[in-house]
Design a protein around this motif. Sequence first.
Motif, PDB file in Angstrom:
ATOM      1  N   LYS A 139      54.636  43.830  12.244  1.00 40.74           N
ATOM      2  CA  LYS A 139      54.100  45.177  12.059  1.00 40.74           C
ATOM      3  C   LYS A 139      52.589  45.238  12.295  1.00 40.74           C
ATOM      4  O   LYS A 139      52.022  46.322  12.351  1.00 40.74           O
ATOM      5  N   LEU A 140      51.969  44.079  12.406  1.00 39.44           N
ATOM      6  CA  LEU A 140      50.519  44.015  12.587  1.00 39.44           C
ATOM      7  C   LEU A 140      50.166  43.617  14.011  1.00 39.44           C
ATOM      8  O   LEU A 140      50.881  42.821  14.637  1.00 39.44           O
ATOM      9  N   GLU A 141      49.063  44.144  14.477  1.00 35.42           N
ATOM     10  CA  GLU A 141      48.580  43.781  15.804  1.00 35.42           C
ATOM     11  C   GLU A 141      47.940  42.400  15.767  1.00 35.42           C
ATOM     12  O   GLU A 141      47.472  41.939  14.719  1.00 35.42           O
ATOM     13  N   ASN A 142      47.919  41.759  16.922  1.00 34.85           N
ATOM     14  CA  ASN A 142      47.227  40.482  17.112  1.00 34.85           C
ATOM     15  C   ASN A 142      47.757  39.362  16.210  1.00 34.85           C
ATOM     16  O   ASN A 142      46.990  38.533  15.723  1.00 34.85           O
ATOM     17  N   THR A 143      49.058  39.339  15.993  1.00 31.62           N
ATOM     18  CA  THR A 143      49.642  38.271  15.167  1.00 31.62           C
ATOM     19  C   THR A 143      50.613  37.396  15.963  1.00 31.62           C
ATOM     20  O   THR A 143      51.314  36.572  15.388  1.00 31.62           O
ATOM     21  N   GLU A 144      50.636  37.578  17.267  1.00 33.72           N
ATOM     22  CA  GLU A 144      51.595  36.846  18.108  1.00 33.72           C
ATOM     23  C   GLU A 144      51.443  35.325  17.963  1.00 33.72           C
ATOM     24  O   GLU A 144      52.432  34.614  17.823  1.00 33.72           O
ATOM     25  N   THR A 145      50.222  34.822  17.990  1.00 36.31           N
ATOM     26  CA  THR A 145      50.001  33.380  17.887  1.00 36.31           C
ATOM     27  C   THR A 145      50.497  32.851  16.541  1.00 36.31           C
ATOM     28  O   THR A 145      51.171  31.818  16.478  1.00 36.31           O
ATOM     29  N   ILE A 146      50.194  33.570  15.492  1.00 36.90           N
ATOM     30  CA  ILE A 146      50.652  33.166  14.158  1.00 36.90           C
ATOM     31  C   ILE A 146      52.178  33.186  14.096  1.00 36.90           C
ATOM     32  O   ILE A 146      52.805  32.258  13.577  1.00 36.90           O
ATOM     33  N   ARG A 147      52.780  34.220  14.655  1.00 35.68           N
ATOM     34  CA  ARG A 147      54.246  34.328  14.648  1.00 35.68           C
ATOM     35  C   ARG A 147      54.886  33.194  15.447  1.00 35.68           C
ATOM     36  O   ARG A 147      55.894  32.630  15.033  1.00 35.68           O
ATOM     37  N   GLN A 148      54.274  32.829  16.561  1.00 33.41           N
ATOM     38  CA  GLN A 148      54.791  31.704  17.344  1.00 33.41           C
ATOM     39  C   GLN A 148      54.736  30.412  16.540  1.00 33.41           C
ATOM     40  O   GLN A 148      55.666  29.602  16.582  1.00 33.41           O
ATOM     41  N   GLN A 149      53.641  30.225  15.803  1.00 28.05           N
ATOM     42  CA  GLN A 149      53.516  29.032  14.972  1.00 28.05           C
ATOM     43  C   GLN A 149      54.561  29.029  13.856  1.00 28.05           C
ATOM     44  O   GLN A 149      55.153  27.989  13.550  1.00 28.05           O
ATOM     45  N   LEU A 150      54.806  30.184  13.265  1.00 30.67           N
ATOM     46  CA  LEU A 150      55.803  30.279  12.199  1.00 30.67           C
ATOM     47  C   LEU A 150      57.212  30.045  12.744  1.00 30.67           C
ATOM     48  O   LEU A 150      58.039  29.424  12.067  1.00 30.67           O
ATOM     49  N   VAL A 151      57.473  30.518  13.944  1.00 29.41           N
ATOM     50  CA  VAL A 151      58.777  30.259  14.569  1.00 29.41           C
ATOM     51  C   VAL A 151      58.946  28.757  14.800  1.00 29.41           C
ATOM     52  O   VAL A 151      60.030  28.206  14.584  1.00 29.41           O
ATOM     53  N   ALA A 152      57.881  28.081  15.205  1.00 31.06           N
ATOM     54  CA  ALA A 152      57.951  26.630  15.405  1.00 31.06           C
ATOM     55  C   ALA A 152      58.259  25.923  14.083  1.00 31.06           C
ATOM     56  O   ALA A 152      59.083  25.001  14.037  1.00 31.06           O
ATOM     57  N   VAL A 153      57.626  26.363  13.005  1.00 30.16           N
ATOM     58  CA  VAL A 153      57.895  25.788  11.689  1.00 30.16           C
ATOM     59  C   VAL A 153      59.336  26.076  11.278  1.00 30.16           C
ATOM     60  O   VAL A 153      60.048  25.197  10.785  1.00 30.16           O
ATOM     61  N   TYR A 154      59.791  27.302  11.512  1.00 33.27           N
ATOM     62  CA  TYR A 154      61.172  27.676  11.200  1.00 33.27           C
ATOM     63  C   TYR A 154      62.145  26.745  11.937  1.00 33.27           C
ATOM     64  O   TYR A 154      63.107  26.246  11.351  1.00 33.27           O
TER      65      TYR A 154
END
Length: 67
Positions: A29-44
């Motif tokens: 829902k927030l802008e400019n969080t793609e990199t963080i989301r990619q990192q969280l997907v990697a952790v997942y």
Amino acid sequence: MAYEPGTSACRVLIDSKAQLELMLLNLAKLENTETIRQQLVAVYNQLEELHDQRRLERGSDLAPALL
């Protein structure tokens, strides 16, 4: 999640993955969080691999009892 954990370690992994899923939904829902989301997907994905290993170990533990 309707999945019943086989061990306390599985419960921790299931809960951790669920928390990451919620974080990913919120961050989307927030802008400019793609990199963080990619990192969280990697952790997942790493947690999912650990969970798969636990399931396999648990499955091999249960197999002799079925014979």
